[in-house]
Design a protein around this motif. Structure first.
Motif, PDB file in Angstrom:
ATOM      1  N   PRO A 118       0.819  -1.212   0.000  1.00 53.25           N
ATOM      2  CA  PRO A 118       0.000   0.000   0.000  1.00 53.25           C
ATOM      3  C   PRO A 118       0.853   1.262   0.000  1.00 53.25           C
ATOM      4  O   PRO A 118       1.973   1.255   0.499  1.00 53.25           O
ATOM      5  CB  PRO A 118      -0.813  -0.111   1.299  1.00 53.25           C
ATOM      6  N   GLY A 119       0.278   2.336  -0.571  1.00 52.70           N
ATOM      7  CA  GLY A 119       0.973   3.633  -0.542  1.00 52.70           C
ATOM      8  C   GLY A 119       1.688   3.951  -1.829  1.00 52.70           C
ATOM      9  O   GLY A 119       1.643   3.152  -2.744  1.00 52.70           O
ATOM     10  N   PRO A 120       2.342   5.113  -1.935  1.00 54.03           N
ATOM     11  CA  PRO A 120       2.569   6.089  -0.856  1.00 54.03           C
ATOM     12  C   PRO A 120       1.306   6.853  -0.456  1.00 54.03           C
ATOM     13  O   PRO A 120       1.165   7.228   0.712  1.00 54.03           O
ATOM     14  CB  PRO A 120       3.596   7.048  -1.465  1.00 54.03           C
ATOM     15  N   GLY A 121       0.369   7.095  -1.375  1.00 54.09           N
ATOM     16  CA  GLY A 121      -0.822   7.871  -1.031  1.00 54.09           C
ATOM     17  C   GLY A 121      -2.010   6.981  -0.698  1.00 54.09           C
ATOM     18  O   GLY A 121      -1.950   5.764  -0.870  1.00 54.09           O
ATOM     19  N   ASP A 122      -3.067   7.593  -0.208  1.00 53.89           N
ATOM     20  CA  ASP A 122      -4.297   6.849   0.063  1.00 53.89           C
ATOM     21  C   ASP A 122      -4.824   6.258  -1.239  1.00 53.89           C
ATOM     22  O   ASP A 122      -4.851   6.942  -2.261  1.00 53.89           O
ATOM     23  CB  ASP A 122      -5.362   7.799   0.652  1.00 53.89           C
ATOM     24  N   GLY A 123      -5.250   5.023  -1.161  1.00 50.07           N
ATOM     25  CA  GLY A 123      -5.829   4.386  -2.334  1.00 50.07           C
ATOM     26  C   GLY A 123      -4.818   4.075  -3.415  1.00 50.07           C
ATOM     27  O   GLY A 123      -5.183   3.742  -4.543  1.00 50.07           O
TER      28      GLY A 123
END
Lengths: 328, 177
Positions: free
Chosen positions: B123-128
């Protein structure tokens, strides 16, 4: 007079005891792991008391093999792409010499006194003999095809060589420099180790996915133990009860009960595990993982991976890579 | 524009790429995709779906076959590229808890040998968002220190680089559309 002598003796005794104490604490200095990193052309030195990298030493190009001389406190590193052997002083963590070679070295081994270095010449089916004082080649021995892992017997008279492409182990009498026997094993023998009790030679067969157990008094295979996929290297506990094999094709370590001659645990480790060594002090097994640029640490009491330590890029450490330098 | 988002790193020194040796070659590439990790993972575990997201593939065949190294039956895919080269790969393991796909070359004319790859989603770096890492380990096709041109390390490295670059660009577009 008698009294005086006694007292002197006592004093001497105390001094001797102190000396012994000093020597024993010194000899039992913290163990270090020396990890060759093919991608970054370095050797990461890991202090096993704290499991942290204490140095990252630049060596030649493409370091693979490692051999440690606890007597002279040196680590020897084979640089397959740079065609050389780097000599590291374990006290200062500095390269004190680079032995230039005409050939591409892979496996390394040392005589018991450390005076003689054996270098497996993968491409020309020979083992080179190098004097570690003058760094000069003193001879060579014809052996099987693609010699790789090597070990010296406990009493120091015999050198064993895994010949990957002839599927056998060559037995060399070190004094006469003669090949005295060839022991057929599985397909593509690569890593090997002398069992901790000195009685068996354990040889990893990469393409047979197995471990050959050789009784060194008879130069005969006495057991062949199935392990995981595409195994590379092996180490032994100091008492010889357990062996640990890295399975590069499935990112695991097989733990073998030497007496029962079977795998008793399979441990997930970091990607593409190659070199493996046993730390007797902390009862831990260290595994160099090429794909993840890390060393996996296994607790030998629970057979679980307890942590990963970051190293240089593409760690390999082909050979027994843990040493105990004497502290100054 | 998408190149701004694509982070590709090649952990390979020029010296290593030029050297001829039994040293294995390694390529690591990474891309950030605007999609949930579970969605990226679902696309990866559909072993034949590569034909839908990889721009260089002409033909694909997926079948269950007996493993050449064990008694297991594994999913195999035969990927034929537009340049006519092909590779048969077997799915060794799909570790859902780590979002890690592990597969190996069985045979083919892509100029490498002993090729193994790992694709992992984090997951990441940003949301979603997801970061997809593609790691390959292989030797040159001749598996030799004195490999002839066309079967040497630079050829092997170039072939895997091309597959990964086109593939990561493709899977990003496929999942973001």
């Amino acid at each position: 007079m008698g009294k005086h002598e006694n007292r002197l003796q006592r004093v001497h005794g105390v001094i001797a005891a102190l000396g012994l104490l000093l020597v024993s604490t010194a000899a039992a200095g913290a163990p270090f792991a020396y990890i060759t990193n093919q991608g970054s052309d370095t050797v990461s030195v890991i202090d096993l008391a704290v499991d942290e990298m204490s140095a990252d030493i630049s060596v030649g190009k493409g370091p693979v093999g490692i051999a440690i001389d606890p007597v002279q406190e040196r680590a020897y590193v084979s640089n397959v792409d740079g065609r050389s052997v780097s000599v590291i002083d374990m006290q200062s963590n500095r390269v004190i010499h680079e032995i230039a070679l005409k050939i591409a070295p892979v496996g390394l081994a040392l005589s018991k006194t450390g005076g003689q270095l054996f270098v497996a010449d993968w491409f020309h089916d020979r083992v080179l003999l190098i004097d570690t004082e003058s760094y000069q080649q003193t001879g060579e021995i014809e052996i099987g095809e693609a010699p790789s892992g090597m070990e010296v017997s406990r009493e120091g008279a015999t050198l064993y060589v895994a010949n990957r492409d002839s599927d056998d182990v060559g037995v060399i009498d070190i004094r006469s420099r003669k090949l005295v026997s060839k022991i057929p094993v599985g397909k593509h023998p690569f890593g090997m180790v002398l069992s901790g009790d000195g009685r068996h030679l354990l040889v990893v067969n990469v393409e047979s996915n197995s471990l050959s157990v050789i009784d060194i008094r008879r130069d005969q295979v006495v057991a062949t133990i199935p392990v995981g996929e595409h195994p590379y290297c092996v180490t032994s506990s100091p008492d010889g009860r357990y062996a640990y094999v890295t399975n590069t094709g499935e990112d695991t370590v097989s733990v073998i009960d030497a007496q029962a001659r079977k795998v008793i645990a399979t441990i997930d480790v970091d990607g593409f595990p190659e070199g493996v060594s046993f730390d007797a002090r902390h009862q831990r097994v260290y595994v160099a993982s090429w794909m993840d640029n890390a060393v996996s640490v296994i607790d030998a009491k629970t057979n679980r991976k307890i942590k990963s330590i970051s190293t240089g890029s593409q760690s390999r450490s082909f050979g027994q890579f843990i040493g105990y330098p004497v502290q100054p | 524009m998408r190149s701004i988002l694509a982070i590709a790193t090649v952990l390979l020194t020029p010296a290593l790429a030029m050297a001829h040796g039994p040293s294995p070659q390694k390529i690591v590439k990474e891309v950030v995709i605007k999609a949930e990790p579970a969605k990226v993972w679902a696309t990866l575990t559909d072993f034949g779906a590569i034909a839908q997201w990889h721009g260089d593939i002409a033909e694909i065949k997926v079948e269950d076959r007996k493993d050449n190294e064990s008694e297991a039956v594994l999913t195999h895919r035969t990927v034929t590229f537009k340049d006519g080269s092909y590779i048969i790969e077997k799915l060794r393991e799909a570790k859902t808890e780590e979002f890690k796909l592990d597969y190996k070359m069985v045979e083919g004319t892509v100029p490498v040998s002993n090729y193994r790859a790992v694709m992992q989603v984090k997951p990441g770096p940003g949301d979603g968002e997801s970061t997809l890492t593609w790691t390959g380990r292989f030797y040159n096709m001749a598996n030799s220190m004195e490999a002839p041109p066309g079967q040497d390390n630079p050829t092997a490295v170039a072939a895997i680089n091309k597959i990964y670059d086109t593939g990561l660009d493709g899977i990003k577009r496929y999942l973001e559309k």
